[in-house]
Design a protein around this motif. Structure first.
Motif, PDB file in Angstrom:
ATOM      1  N   MET A   1       0.472   0.632   8.438  1.00  0.00           N
ATOM      2  CA  MET A   1      -0.351   1.705   7.870  1.00  0.00           C
ATOM      3  C   MET A   1      -1.053   2.504   8.963  1.00  0.00           C
ATOM      4  O   MET A   1      -1.249   3.715   8.835  1.00  0.00           O
ATOM      5  CB  MET A   1      -1.354   1.126   6.882  1.00  0.00           C
ATOM      6  CG  MET A   1      -0.705   0.611   5.613  1.00  0.00           C
ATOM      7  SD  MET A   1      -1.895   0.048   4.397  1.00  0.00           S
ATOM      8  CE  MET A   1      -2.469  -1.481   5.139  1.00  0.00           C
ATOM      9  N   ARG A   2      -1.407   1.834  10.022  1.00  0.00           N
ATOM     10  CA  ARG A   2      -2.073   2.503  11.139  1.00  0.00           C
ATOM     11  C   ARG A   2      -1.108   3.394  11.915  1.00  0.00           C
ATOM     12  O   ARG A   2      -1.436   4.549  12.228  1.00  0.00           O
ATOM     13  CB  ARG A   2      -2.659   1.440  12.064  1.00  0.00           C
ATOM     14  CG  ARG A   2      -3.422   1.981  13.283  1.00  0.00           C
ATOM     15  CD  ARG A   2      -3.685   0.859  14.267  1.00  0.00           C
ATOM     16  NE  ARG A   2      -2.426   0.305  14.793  1.00  0.00           N
ATOM     17  CZ  ARG A   2      -2.261  -0.984  15.113  1.00  0.00           C
ATOM     18  NH1 ARG A   2      -3.249  -1.851  14.975  1.00  0.00           N
ATOM     19  NH2 ARG A   2      -1.087  -1.391  15.576  1.00  0.00           N
TER      20      ARG A   2
ATOM     21  N   MET B   1      -6.304  -3.153   6.310  1.00  0.00           N
ATOM     22  CA  MET B   1      -7.003  -2.222   5.440  1.00  0.00           C
ATOM     23  C   MET B   1      -6.387  -2.324   4.053  1.00  0.00           C
ATOM     24  O   MET B   1      -5.227  -2.730   3.899  1.00  0.00           O
ATOM     25  CB  MET B   1      -6.915  -0.792   5.955  1.00  0.00           C
ATOM     26  CG  MET B   1      -5.508  -0.244   6.095  1.00  0.00           C
ATOM     27  SD  MET B   1      -5.401   1.550   5.851  1.00  0.00           S
ATOM     28  CE  MET B   1      -5.562   1.651   4.058  1.00  0.00           C
ATOM     29  N   THR B   2      -7.145  -1.984   3.035  1.00  0.00           N
ATOM     30  CA  THR B   2      -6.643  -2.030   1.668  1.00  0.00           C
ATOM     31  C   THR B   2      -7.067  -0.756   0.961  1.00  0.00           C
ATOM     32  O   THR B   2      -8.134  -0.210   1.230  1.00  0.00           O
ATOM     33  CB  THR B   2      -7.157  -3.272   0.921  1.00  0.00           C
ATOM     34  OG1 THR B   2      -6.563  -3.337  -0.380  1.00  0.00           O
ATOM     35  CG2 THR B   2      -8.663  -3.272   0.779  1.00  0.00           C
TER      36      THR B   2
ATOM     37  N   GLU C   1      -0.178   6.269   9.111  1.00  0.00           N
ATOM     38  CA  GLU C   1      -1.316   6.988   9.686  1.00  0.00           C
ATOM     39  C   GLU C   1      -2.432   7.227   8.660  1.00  0.00           C
ATOM     40  O   GLU C   1      -2.893   8.343   8.458  1.00  0.00           O
ATOM     41  CB  GLU C   1      -0.857   8.318  10.292  1.00  0.00           C
ATOM     42  CG  GLU C   1       0.115   8.142  11.446  1.00  0.00           C
ATOM     43  CD  GLU C   1       0.585   9.469  12.011  1.00  0.00           C
ATOM     44  OE1 GLU C   1       0.144   9.824  13.123  1.00  0.00           O
ATOM     45  OE2 GLU C   1       1.394  10.147  11.332  1.00  0.00           O
ATOM     46  N   ILE C   2      -2.889   6.134   8.035  1.00  0.00           N
ATOM     47  CA  ILE C   2      -3.945   6.260   7.031  1.00  0.00           C
ATOM     48  C   ILE C   2      -5.161   5.398   7.359  1.00  0.00           C
ATOM     49  O   ILE C   2      -6.084   5.306   6.553  1.00  0.00           O
ATOM     50  CB  ILE C   2      -3.430   5.895   5.615  1.00  0.00           C
ATOM     51  CG1 ILE C   2      -2.830   4.484   5.601  1.00  0.00           C
ATOM     52  CG2 ILE C   2      -2.422   6.920   5.144  1.00  0.00           C
ATOM     53  CD1 ILE C   2      -2.454   3.998   4.212  1.00  0.00           C
ATOM     54  N   SER C   3      -5.175   4.778   8.543  1.00  0.00           N
ATOM     55  CA  SER C   3      -6.327   3.996   8.932  1.00  0.00           C
ATOM     56  C   SER C   3      -7.352   4.913   9.609  1.00  0.00           C
ATOM     57  O   SER C   3      -7.196   6.136   9.642  1.00  0.00           O
ATOM     58  CB  SER C   3      -5.913   2.851   9.861  1.00  0.00           C
ATOM     59  OG  SER C   3      -6.987   1.945  10.025  1.00  0.00           O
ATOM     60  N   CYS C   4      -8.418   4.322  10.120  1.00  0.00           N
ATOM     61  CA  CYS C   4      -9.457   5.091  10.806  1.00  0.00           C
ATOM     62  C   CYS C   4     -10.170   4.141  11.762  1.00  0.00           C
ATOM     63  O   CYS C   4      -9.934   2.918  11.755  1.00  0.00           O
ATOM     64  CB  CYS C   4     -10.440   5.712   9.813  1.00  0.00           C
ATOM     65  SG  CYS C   4     -11.374   4.511   8.828  1.00  0.00           S
ATOM     66  N   THR C   5     -11.058   4.670  12.570  1.00  0.00           N
ATOM     67  CA  THR C   5     -11.756   3.868  13.574  1.00  0.00           C
ATOM     68  C   THR C   5     -12.480   2.680  12.948  1.00  0.00           C
ATOM     69  O   THR C   5     -12.412   1.550  13.455  1.00  0.00           O
ATOM     70  CB  THR C   5     -12.767   4.741  14.334  1.00  0.00           C
ATOM     71  OG1 THR C   5     -12.066   5.802  14.984  1.00  0.00           O
ATOM     72  CG2 THR C   5     -13.527   3.925  15.368  1.00  0.00           C
ATOM     73  N   GLU C   6     -13.159   2.915  11.826  1.00  0.00           N
ATOM     74  CA  GLU C   6     -13.932   1.849  11.190  1.00  0.00           C
ATOM     75  C   GLU C   6     -13.044   0.721  10.677  1.00  0.00           C
ATOM     76  O   GLU C   6     -13.354  -0.466  10.847  1.00  0.00           O
ATOM     77  CB  GLU C   6     -14.765   2.425  10.033  1.00  0.00           C
ATOM     78  CG  GLU C   6     -15.882   3.346  10.467  1.00  0.00           C
ATOM     79  CD  GLU C   6     -15.444   4.803  10.616  1.00  0.00           C
ATOM     80  OE1 GLU C   6     -16.320   5.669  10.757  1.00  0.00           O
ATOM     81  OE2 GLU C   6     -14.204   5.078  10.581  1.00  0.00           O
ATOM     82  N   LEU C   7     -11.927   1.091  10.056  1.00  0.00           N
ATOM     83  CA  LEU C   7     -11.016   0.072   9.533  1.00  0.00           C
ATOM     84  C   LEU C   7     -10.346  -0.700  10.662  1.00  0.00           C
ATOM     85  O   LEU C   7     -10.231  -1.933  10.605  1.00  0.00           O
ATOM     86  CB  LEU C   7      -9.963   0.728   8.640  1.00  0.00           C
ATOM     87  CG  LEU C   7     -10.465   1.252   7.293  1.00  0.00           C
ATOM     88  CD1 LEU C   7      -9.421   2.143   6.645  1.00  0.00           C
ATOM     89  CD2 LEU C   7     -10.844   0.106   6.363  1.00  0.00           C
ATOM     90  N   ASP C   8      -9.900   0.008  11.699  1.00  0.00           N
ATOM     91  CA  ASP C   8      -9.268  -0.667  12.828  1.00  0.00           C
ATOM     92  C   ASP C   8     -10.250  -1.610  13.517  1.00  0.00           C
ATOM     93  O   ASP C   8      -9.881  -2.726  13.921  1.00  0.00           O
ATOM     94  CB  ASP C   8      -8.742   0.356  13.838  1.00  0.00           C
ATOM     95  CG  ASP C   8      -7.553   1.141  13.325  1.00  0.00           C
ATOM     96  OD1 ASP C   8      -6.910   0.682  12.354  1.00  0.00           O
ATOM     97  OD2 ASP C   8      -7.271   2.214  13.879  1.00  0.00           O
TER      98      ASP C   8
ATOM     99  N   GLU D   1       0.822  -1.212   0.000  1.00  0.00           N
ATOM    100  CA  GLU D   1       0.000   0.000   0.000  1.00  0.00           C
ATOM    101  C   GLU D   1       0.852   1.256   0.000  1.00  0.00           C
ATOM    102  O   GLU D   1       1.791   1.386   0.791  1.00  0.00           O
ATOM    103  CB  GLU D   1      -0.910  -0.004   1.233  1.00  0.00           C
ATOM    104  CG  GLU D   1      -2.320   0.417   0.932  1.00  0.00           C
ATOM    105  CD  GLU D   1      -3.010  -0.511  -0.042  1.00  0.00           C
ATOM    106  OE1 GLU D   1      -3.138  -0.137  -1.234  1.00  0.00           O
ATOM    107  OE2 GLU D   1      -3.420  -1.607   0.362  1.00  0.00           O
ATOM    108  N   HIS D   2       0.526   2.181  -0.908  1.00  0.00           N
ATOM    109  CA  HIS D   2       1.235   3.455  -1.080  1.00  0.00           C
ATOM    110  C   HIS D   2       2.681   3.243  -1.526  1.00  0.00           C
ATOM    111  O   HIS D   2       3.496   4.164  -1.452  1.00  0.00           O
ATOM    112  CB  HIS D   2       1.186   4.296   0.197  1.00  0.00           C
ATOM    113  CG  HIS D   2      -0.172   4.899   0.452  1.00  0.00           C
ATOM    114  ND1 HIS D   2      -0.480   6.201   0.150  1.00  0.00           N
ATOM    115  CD2 HIS D   2      -1.297   4.359   0.973  1.00  0.00           C
ATOM    116  CE1 HIS D   2      -1.738   6.441   0.486  1.00  0.00           C
ATOM    117  NE2 HIS D   2      -2.260   5.340   0.986  1.00  0.00           N
ATOM    118  N   THR D   3       2.978   2.059  -1.981  1.00  0.00           N
ATOM    119  CA  THR D   3       4.310   1.782  -2.523  1.00  0.00           C
ATOM    120  C   THR D   3       4.400   2.115  -4.011  1.00  0.00           C
ATOM    121  O   THR D   3       5.498   2.276  -4.540  1.00  0.00           O
ATOM    122  CB  THR D   3       4.676   0.297  -2.330  1.00  0.00           C
ATOM    123  OG1 THR D   3       3.580  -0.512  -2.786  1.00  0.00           O
ATOM    124  CG2 THR D   3       4.948  -0.018  -0.873  1.00  0.00           C
TER     125      THR D   3
END
Length: 385
Positions: free
Chosen positions: A305-306, A333-334, A310-317, A42-44
């Motif tokens: 990523m979390r 997360m994807t 720092e691209i995750s969020c409460t819902e994904l976690d 991811e983001h690579t």
């Protein structure tokens, strides 16, 4: 022409019916391109690193014919029809919204030396919108292969991915890498695609979940992409600055043990270095003939990523944590982050338990109910009719 995906055929029939209803004629053909899930990496992509996507059995189908004017019709949303005279001439054509992705491809093809003339298009798509599953890339790639076929252009699929990416970057204004378009155009059925984003070299790696009694769940957490565009651009800028400070062209070139004084940039650097390593390790495991062994790499990717990117969020976690607690072999997360979807690798016998746990966890936190479906590696973009 390869055998069309059965589901793509169903969507193509709907697109063709819409074309007939709106334009009063038969389309010259129907083309379809899928959304995608990124297994890992991811983001690579914009760091010229490694990715491993596979195509989903959700498609954007485009029924298309040559015309005197540009006309774009969509069956979703408000069922709009957009007409424009200057499509393809500049990035200031004045076409925006969903139609901007189609107009942008026409512009990018002209810029790349593949001239195209006006067409009528009817689009029908079931790629979930806003779920981080590349609904925009599916639109771009469906119209790209349609325009190429109708105008007699033979374009290498890797080059086509770059053209579609340019449409999204320069015309639409989204600073994405080339992963999404490459997945939509290049993935093959039953395989996950390892790709080097530097030269777009790729290898189709067997992804046989059924033989190990495994299931891949995709969890659309049904959350808006909060600040996604600005944060995505911010992460890309961080990577460019980190590369500049290290004196390398891209973070893919950073030494394994490179460090930076700035904590934020150092964490961005660490994610890219370790994520590239995880992609390479995942490929080795899959090529060794097992899928179950990649679970820990998926989970480690999510933690990176979390915490570092720092691209995750409460819902994904919540989705990832609940899936793991319910027995998933790995989860992450994807996609771009800040909303969208997660994936969970589970034993098939435990799939229902994991699904229930994810939904219950969301309810307990007062979050929206996730949409969960079983993923399979589907066919890439192709002509359907």
């Amino acid at each position: 022409m390869p055998t069309p995906d059965i589901h793509a055929v169903e969507l193509a029939e709907t697109a063709a019916a819409a074309f007939r209803q709106v334009f009063g004629a038969e389309p010259e053909g129907v083309w379809a391109a899928p959304g995608r899930v990124n297994l890992i990496g991811e983001h690579t992509d914009y760091n010229e690193g490694f990715v491993m996507p596979f195509a989903l059995p959700f498609y954007a189908a485009a029924a298309v014919s040559k015309s005197e004017t540009w006309e774009f019709h969509s069956t979703y949303g408000n069922g709009d029809t957009v007409r424009a005279d200057t499509v393809g001439s500049s990035v200031d054509d004045g076409v925006s919204g969903w139609a901007g992705y189609l107009a942008g491809v026409a512009w990018a093809l002209n810029e790349a030396g593949y001239p195209v003339s006006p067409v009528r298009v009817a689009i029908h798509s079931d790629v979930p919108h806003g779920a981080g599953l590349s609904s925009s890339a599916a639109l771009e790639c469906a119209i790209l292969i349609a325009l190429a076929d109708l105008h007699g252009h033979e374009i290498d699929r890797a080059e086509a991915a770059r053209i579609a990416q340019k449409a999204e970057n320069a015309y639409v204004g989204a600073p994405t890498g080339v992963l999404d378009q490459s997945a939509s155009l290049l993935c093959t059925e039953g395989k996950v695609m390892f790709m080097d984003c530097r030269d777009l070299s790729r290898e189709q790696v067997p992804f046989d979940l059924a033989s190990e009694n495994l299931t891949m769940l995709v969890i659309d957490v049904n959350a808006p992409h909060r600040h996604a565009d600005g944060e995505y651009a911010s992460r890309r800028a961080d990577c460019e600055e980190a590369a500049r400070q290290l004196g390398v062209p891209f973070l893919r070139d950073a030494p394994k043990h490179a460090r930076l004084e700035d904590d934020r940039l150092n964490r961005r650097l660490r994610h890219i270095i370790t994520e590239n390593e995880r992609v390479l390790d995942t490929m080795k495991i899959l090529k060794g003939g097992t899928v179950a062994g990649i679970g820990e790499l998926l989970t480690a990717s999510h933690a990176s990523m979390r915490d570092d990117y720092e691209i995750s969020c409460t819902e994904l976690d919540s989705a990832v944590d609940a899936a793991l607690e319910a027995g998933a072999l790995g989860a992450r997360m994807t996609g771009g982050g800040f909303g969208g979807s997660a994936i969970a690798l589970v034993e098939t016998a435990a799939a229902a338990k994991v699904e229930a746990a994810v939904i219950e966890a969301a309810a307990a936190k007062g979050l929206r109910t996730p949409r969960i479906f079983v993923a399979r590696a589907a066919a890439g973009a192709h002509r359907v009719a």
